[in-house]
Design an enzyme around this catalytic site. Structure first.
Site, PDB file in Angstrom:
ATOM      1  N   ASP A   1      10.581  -3.155  -7.222  1.00  0.00           N
ATOM      2  CA  ASP A   1       9.447  -2.761  -6.402  1.00  0.00           C
ATOM      3  C   ASP A   1       8.557  -1.824  -7.240  1.00  0.00           C
ATOM      4  OD1 ASP A   1       9.284  -2.186  -2.813  1.00  0.00           O
ATOM      5  OD2 ASP A   1       7.696  -2.266  -4.317  1.00  0.00           O
TER       6      ASP A   1
ATOM      7  N   GLU B   1       4.087   1.080   5.089  1.00  0.00           N
ATOM      8  CA  GLU B   1       5.295   1.650   4.497  1.00  0.00           C
ATOM      9  C   GLU B   1       5.684   2.968   5.158  1.00  0.00           C
ATOM     10  OE1 GLU B   1       4.046  -0.236   0.198  1.00  0.00           O
ATOM     11  OE2 GLU B   1       5.863   0.965   0.325  1.00  0.00           O
TER      12      GLU B   1
HETATM   13  C1  GLC Z   1       5.017  -1.744  -2.318  1.00  0.00           C
HETATM   14  C2  GLC Z   1       5.982  -2.438  -1.378  1.00  0.00           C
HETATM   15  C3  GLC Z   1       6.215  -3.893  -1.702  1.00  0.00           C
HETATM   16  C4  GLC Z   1       4.991  -4.481  -2.365  1.00  0.00           C
HETATM   17  C5  GLC Z   1       4.788  -3.778  -3.686  1.00  0.00           C
HETATM   18  C6  GLC Z   1       3.504  -4.237  -4.396  1.00  0.00           C
HETATM   19  O1  GLC Z   1       5.376  -0.413  -2.517  1.00  0.00           O
HETATM   20  O2  GLC Z   1       7.242  -1.821  -1.170  1.00  0.00           O
HETATM   21  O3  GLC Z   1       6.530  -4.564  -0.467  1.00  0.00           O
HETATM   22  O4  GLC Z   1       5.172  -5.882  -2.583  1.00  0.00           O
HETATM   23  O5  GLC Z   1       4.761  -2.361  -3.561  1.00  0.00           O
HETATM   24  O6  GLC Z   1       2.377  -3.846  -3.653  1.00  0.00           O
END
Ligand code: GLC
Length: 615
Positions: free
Chosen positions: A309, A506
């Protein structure tokens, strides 16, 4: 999964049964293609260590724009747009121009390996101004309709490819077990079997799209594993409370509740998996060798690529970056979303390899997987994808599907003969900040990461939709935001109040006591005093405490975060479409003594599966 299988699954779901995935229902993506393997071997054998590590590196748009020459110099294998990282102007064409320019750089490297560009098109291509924005997954969970979700995934893939983008970090297959979690709306449901059925629908739709040259958008099952099982107060991120927290479960429960959707999607042919920020029994997922290497890649036979992530490798607890990177790569992460730390990542990983702390065999496995996926989606033969259908982004045909999705996702929680509206020359009152606010109607991951307020992208708000849909002779009065008093003194036939959560994404949506706002409840009382029938529509990313709304409203509708096509709601209110939605999450009375799933019987206001059906 074929469409007929989808139809069958929908029948089963609508009758309350959730089917188990049929074993071995894999598709092309899950079986090694000897031709691809030969090409991968041949390319891998030519690559230097720098070229290999470059392939494992994913950089975000804002960072690479500061040093675009690094695409070539560092052999960067992937770029992403984080939420809201859009070109200026934010139009489909400028997205296509942007990705073409980056790709041009990559194909000019010694071996000309194309880069793969990723984005979070989690409810349509939400970053792009003018793209159609679908209901977030919580609403699709209420639809119980994998066939509809397959259509949505196919349209989303088309709009993503039309902007030259090859990778969609979707679907989230989170089984969300605590409504305080700010990412509840990214999950279809609290119920594993429902998540399985709908995730399979999404994946089959995503895989059914191909560009003119036969290329596919890479999908991602996320966040591996147990992201929806964290507990309040356990977040490793000091900004948050439950997002990026710890999932305290036995292995048996982890396997029963959170693992099945990954098994299903691997069989469907998903080609990438994103690792969760969370930990399992205090062990970070970003360095969990047993679950990534042994279970995901070994036991489940996943042969695609595992991506971290956003800065997830760096955000773990631990002594220093070198140890974090060593642990994550050796645990089986193949590509690192290194963001603005990409230069550190590259130099640290190179040193780890040269000093034997990360074996070359692990690097080769990671790069093999990355190249395999790039071949499988068609990137080598079609590095640009757009093939000229940019004008289809946000098309009327796409919006029609979103309108249907909204009608199928709204849940009628209560109805004392208030909806659908009927009669002649009716007088309507529409009130509430959310009634005429596209930002509140779409929620997070729309134009900006955290979403926005007001006219953030084209579409129909509920007010717009009602104004163009009411029968001749009916009138609408809109109590605009900030307007304190309702005009005149006479009574309205129907008073509609939209109560909306402020948008979030988030952990910024982590909330101890999600509830309707006092100002919305006061407005509801004011509207009730002037209406024969009062209807409350809730825009929220999860069930919220409705407090005294039950005594004020004749009808209560959970519309979730419906997206751009407000006509889907006016269709329901005016009786053009029936209410069919069913709760994908249990709706608690209060969060005072709430400890997540399961919600106790005496604290359940509306149970999982509740939803008044109309004709
Ligand atoms: C974010 C998320 C993830 C996402 C990634 C790219 O923090 O946790 O779901 O795909 O970063 O944006």
């Amino acid at each position: 999964m074929s469409v007929s299988a989808l139809k069958m699954s929908r029948l089963l779901i609508m009758s309350g049964f959730y089917f188990m995935s049929s074993p071995g229902s894999g598709s092309a993506g899950g079986k090694p293609n000897l031709d691809v393997e030969k090409k991968v071997d041949s390319l891998l054998n030519q690559m230097s260590l720098d070229e290999k590590i470059g392939q494992m590196t994913q950089v975000n748009k804002l960072s690479i724009d500061k040093n675009p020459q690094h695409i070539k110099e560092l052999y960067i294998g992937s770029i992403l747009s984080g939420g809201g990282e859009s070109p200026r102007p934010n139009t489909p064409q400028s997205w296509a121009d942007m990705t073409r320019a980056y790709q041009q750089q990559a194909t000019e490297t010694r071996l000309g390996i194309p880069l793969i560009y990723g984005v979070d098109a989690v409810h349509g291509h939400g970053n792009v101004y003018g793209a159609v924005v679908f209901p977030h997954n919580i609403g699709l969970g209420a639809s119980r309709d994998p066939e509809l979700i397959a259509k949505i995934a196919k349209i989303t893939s088309k709009e993503v490819a039309a902007t030259g983008i090859h990778w969609n970090f979707s679907p989230a297959v989170s089984v969300a077990r605590n409504l305080r979690w700010g990412r509840t709306y990214e999950g279809y449901s609290e119920n594993t079997e429902l998540v399985r059925a709908l995730s399979k629908g999404y994946t089959s739709g995503l895989l059914s799209f191909t560009t003119e040259k036969g290329s596919r958008v890479l999908g991602t099952a996320k966040h591996f594993v147990g992201d929806g099982g964290t507990v309040w107060g356990s977040s490793h991120n000091s900004q948050f409370k439950i997002d990026q927290g710890d999932t305290p479960l036995s292995e048996q429960d982890l396997r029963t509740i959170h693992l099945p959707p990954y098994k299903d999607l691997i069989e469907e042919g998903i080609q990438s998996v994103m690792v969760s920020y969370s930990s399992w029994n205090q062990e970070f997922m970003h360095r969990h060798g047993y679950l990534i290497q042994d279970v995901l890649k070994g036991e489940l036979g996943f042969d695609g690529l595992v991506v971290s992530d956003w800065l997830g490798v760096f955000w773990q607890d631990g002594e220093n970056d070198a140890i974090k990177i060593e642990n994550s790569i050796n645990a089986g992460i193949d590509m690192v979303m290194a963001v603005d730390r990409y230069a550190d990542f590259i130099s640290i990983l190179k040193n780890l390899v040269l000093t034997g702390r990360v074996p070359m065999s692990r690097i080769d496995d990671a790069v093999r997987r990355i190249l395999r996926v790039k071949y499988r989606v068609g990137l080598f033969s079609d590095p640009y994808y757009t093939s000229g259908f940019t004008e289809e982004v946000g098309s009327a045909a796409h919006r029609k599907v979103a309108r249907e999705a909204i009608s199928k996702s709204a849940v009628l929680l209560k109805n004392n003969n208030a909806v659908p509206f009927s009669g002649k020359n009716r007088r309507l009152l529409v009130a509430g900040k959310g009634a005429n606010n596209m930002g509140l109607q779409c929620g997070g991951w729309t134009i900006n990461w955290q979403g926005g307020d007001g006219d953030i992208t084209p579409g129909d708000t509920l007010l717009n939709a009602m104004q163009v849909s009411i029968p001749n002779g009916w009138t609408i009065n809109h109590l605009a935001e900030g307007q304190k008093e309702i005009d005149g003194t006479d009574l309205y036939d129907y008073g509609v109040v939209v109560a909306a959560e402020d948008p979030y994404a988030e952990g910024f949506g982590d909330k101890l006591q999600p509830q309707l706002k006092d100002e919305d409840l006061a407005l509801l009382a004011q509207v009730k005093a002037r209406s024969k029938k009062t209807i409350l529509i809730i825009y929220s990313g999860r069930p919220v405490e409705i407090k005294n709304a039950d005594s004020l409203a004749d009808a209560i509708i959970a519309a979730w975060l419906p997206g751009t096509e407000g006509l889907g709601l006016s269709d329901l209110l005016l009786g053009f479409k029936p209410f069919t939605g069913k709760l994908p999450y249990t709706w608690p009375k209060s969060f005072a003594n709430y400890e997540g799933y399961p919600v106790s019987q005496d604290n359940t206001l509306f149970p999982f599966g509740h939803g008044i059906q109309t004709q």
